[in-house]
Design a protein around this motif. Sequence first.
Motif, mmCIF file in Angstrom:
data_model
loop_
_atom_site.group_PDB
_atom_site.id
_atom_site.type_symbol
_atom_site.label_atom_id
_atom_site.label_comp_id
_atom_site.label_asym_id
_atom_site.label_seq_id
_atom_site.Cartn_x
_atom_site.Cartn_y
_atom_site.Cartn_z
ATOM 1 N N GLU A 236 -88.586 2.419 69.240
ATOM 2 C CA GLU A 236 -87.272 2.864 68.768
ATOM 3 C C GLU A 236 -87.381 4.198 68.033
ATOM 4 O O GLU A 236 -86.573 5.114 68.237
ATOM 5 N N ALA A 364 -80.874 7.440 70.449
ATOM 6 C CA ALA A 364 -81.085 6.031 70.079
ATOM 7 C C ALA A 364 -79.752 5.485 69.583
ATOM 8 O O ALA A 364 -79.564 5.261 68.382
ATOM 9 N N VAL A 367 -78.480 3.169 66.222
ATOM 10 C CA VAL A 367 -79.593 3.068 65.272
ATOM 11 C C VAL A 367 -79.387 4.086 64.155
ATOM 12 O O VAL A 367 -79.041 5.235 64.400
#
Length: 430
Positions: A236, A364, A367
Motif C-alpha cells: 500500500e 492509492a 488511503v
Amino acid sequence: MKLTESVEYTRSLSRARLRVAAAGAMLCWVGWAGVAGADTVTDWDAKAVAAASPAASGERESAIVNLAMFDAVNSIEQRYQPYLVKLAPASPTSAEAAAASAAATALAGLHPESAASFKAALSEYIAHLDAAPEALANGVRLGEAVALKILEARTNDGASAVDPYRPKTRPGQYVPTPPVVASTWPTLRPFVLASPSQFRPGPPTPLKSREWAADYNEIKELGGKTTSKRSAQQTETARFWLMVGPQAYHPLARQLVLDRHLNLLDCARFMALFAVALTDSAIAVFDAKYHYEFWRPVTAIRNGDVDDNPDTERDATWQPLDATPMHPEYPCAHCILSGAAGVLLESVAAGQPLPELSLTSPTAPGVTHHWSNVDDFTAEVANARIWAGFHYRNSTRVGTAMGREVAQYVLAHTMQPLAATAARRGAPQS
C-alpha cells in the motif's frame, strides 16, 4: 478583459451570478466564502497544484506562482528581500488581491490555453474579499505586474529546451525507445542554487562491493511485482508514493501554515521557499541522474550475472511492482524532494513538535497517511521507493541527504528578513 479591468465589473454583480467560466476538471476550484489573510496564498497554491503539469514540470510552475505571490505581498509590507522584484504599491492596496492576482496571472502565463478560466476565477475570488474597490483594483494591478516580471525572468530558463538525450547503444543494437523524462533538467537554470551540479553527490555504490550486493538483494526480494516477502502495508505504501509532482508535498506545507496561523506575508514567503526548494532539488537530482546514468533494478536484476559480484544472482524475469520511471536511478528523486520538504517543515515548526500532517494519494484511492515528525515522513518515502522496486537503499539515503542540503541552502540565500540582512552588513538598527 484585462485582469486590472475585472475588479469594478465583478463588484457590480451579485455574487450569485459569479462563477468560474469553463474552469474544467483540472482546476478543482473550492468555495471562496470568508477568504482572507494567509488563506489567500494557500488557496491559490492549491489551484496551482491542481493545474500543474505532470511531475517535475509542475514543481517549476508551483515555484513561479508562489514567488509571484511573495514578491507581490512583500512589495506592500517590505519585510524581506524580494526574490526578484519590489514594486511601489499605490495607496490603498489590498495585499490579498495582490497575491490572488499574482497567482492568477502566473497561471494564465504558464497555461495560456486556460487563461480565461484563471481570469474568471480571479474575478470571483476578488468579489469575496473584504476591501474597498480602489484597494482591490490596486492590488490586482500590482499582482499582475509582479507576476509578469517573474514569468519574463523564467522565459529562457531551459524548461522548454529540446530533448538531446542520446541512448547508449552499439551500431545495429536495439534499445528501448520510450522517451526519457527530464533529460534537459541538468541544464535548467535553478531558482536559487548557483548551478544544477552544486550539490551533486559522489558516485553510486561500486558493483563489486558488499553494499551493492545487500542493496541488490533487498530490492530483489521486497520490490518485485509478485514477491511474497512484501507485506500488504508495504505494498500500500509503495503504491501511495507512486504519485508525483507538487500534489505529493504541497498539501503538507499548507496544513502547517494553517496550523501555525501565519500571516499573509510569512505564509507567502514560506510557500515560496517550499516550492523553490523542491524545484531546485528536482533540478539537482536530474543533474546527478543524467551524470551517473546508473541502472535501475529491473535492468540490474535481469543482468545480475554481469556485475562481477558473486552475491548477486540473476533473475531473468524479475519485474518491479509498477512501471519504472523513465530516467536513471541514482539518486532517488522522491527522496530528495521529501528531504527538502522536511527541512522547510522543520523551519516553520521552529523546534516545536509538528502537528499531525496527513496526505491522500491518487495512486492509492481511499488511503490516508499521517505523520507527526519529519524523520518518519522521509523514511516512509524512502522505503516506498524500495518496495516499489525503483531505488536501492543507498540511493534513498543519498537522495534524502541531498534534499536537506539543497533546502538549507535555499533557506539561507533568498528572501531573507531585511533586519537580518542589514545586521550582517553592519547597518545600524533602529
